[in-house]
Design a protein around this motif. Sequence first.
Motif, mmCIF file in Angstrom:
data_model
loop_
_atom_site.group_PDB
_atom_site.id
_atom_site.type_symbol
_atom_site.label_atom_id
_atom_site.label_comp_id
_atom_site.label_asym_id
_atom_site.label_seq_id
_atom_site.Cartn_x
_atom_site.Cartn_y
_atom_site.Cartn_z
ATOM 1 N N GLU A 81 -7.132 4.681 -4.847
ATOM 2 C CA GLU A 81 -6.152 5.195 -3.889
ATOM 3 C C GLU A 81 -6.102 4.318 -2.636
ATOM 4 O O GLU A 81 -5.031 4.040 -2.095
ATOM 5 N N ALA A 82 -7.264 3.883 -2.167
ATOM 6 C CA ALA A 82 -7.324 3.012 -0.996
ATOM 7 C C ALA A 82 -6.698 1.651 -1.309
ATOM 8 O O ALA A 82 -5.990 1.076 -0.471
ATOM 9 N N ALA A 83 -6.923 1.143 -2.514
ATOM 10 C CA ALA A 83 -6.326 -0.133 -2.918
ATOM 11 C C ALA A 83 -4.807 -0.013 -2.966
ATOM 12 O O ALA A 83 -4.085 -0.913 -2.531
ATOM 13 N N LYS A 84 -4.317 1.110 -3.485
ATOM 14 C CA LYS A 84 -2.870 1.332 -3.535
ATOM 15 C C LYS A 84 -2.285 1.388 -2.126
ATOM 16 O O LYS A 84 -1.222 0.824 -1.860
ATOM 17 N N ALA A 85 -2.989 2.048 -1.216
ATOM 18 C CA ALA A 85 -2.520 2.137 0.166
ATOM 19 C C ALA A 85 -2.436 0.750 0.807
ATOM 20 O O ALA A 85 -1.491 0.455 1.553
ATOM 21 N N ILE A 86 -3.386 -0.116 0.493
ATOM 22 C CA ILE A 86 -3.361 -1.483 1.018
ATOM 23 C C ILE A 86 -2.162 -2.236 0.448
ATOM 24 O O ILE A 86 -1.454 -2.950 1.162
ATOM 25 N N GLY A 87 -1.904 -2.065 -0.852
ATOM 26 C CA GLY A 87 -0.734 -2.691 -1.476
ATOM 27 C C GLY A 87 0.566 -2.211 -0.864
ATOM 28 O O GLY A 87 1.493 -2.998 -0.626
ATOM 29 N N GLU A 88 0.655 -0.907 -0.593
ATOM 30 C CA GLU A 88 1.857 -0.351 0.029
ATOM 31 C C GLU A 88 2.048 -0.895 1.445
ATOM 32 O O GLU A 88 3.167 -1.230 1.845
ATOM 33 N N GLU A 89 0.951 -1.002 2.191
ATOM 34 C CA GLU A 89 1.036 -1.550 3.539
ATOM 35 C C GLU A 89 1.496 -3.010 3.515
ATOM 36 O O GLU A 89 2.336 -3.426 4.322
ATOM 37 N N ALA A 90 0.960 -3.783 2.569
ATOM 38 C CA ALA A 90 1.362 -5.191 2.435
ATOM 39 C C ALA A 90 2.846 -5.291 2.107
ATOM 40 O O ALA A 90 3.561 -6.135 2.662
#
Length: 82
Positions: free
Chosen positions: A55-64
Amino acid sequence: MTTYSVQVVIMPLKELLDPQGKAVKGGLENLGLKNVTDVRVGKHITLQVEAESAEAAKAIGEEAAKKLLANAVMEYFEVTVL
């Protein structure tokens, strides 16, 4: 921390013309592939992300995608963690 593979797919908004897609469709028709009714051309970006969870990795991808990879005026994006 674990390394996750995060896919970001960026496509032009459906409401907007896609000149690149139109050119590809025309090329396919010239090759005899007349059954193709629409083509949209986008970007596929893979990120290797170190994060505590998927979930944290997905959030980083969304932010990028929001901050750099996609233009919100002309494109939408989907983020998937593999």
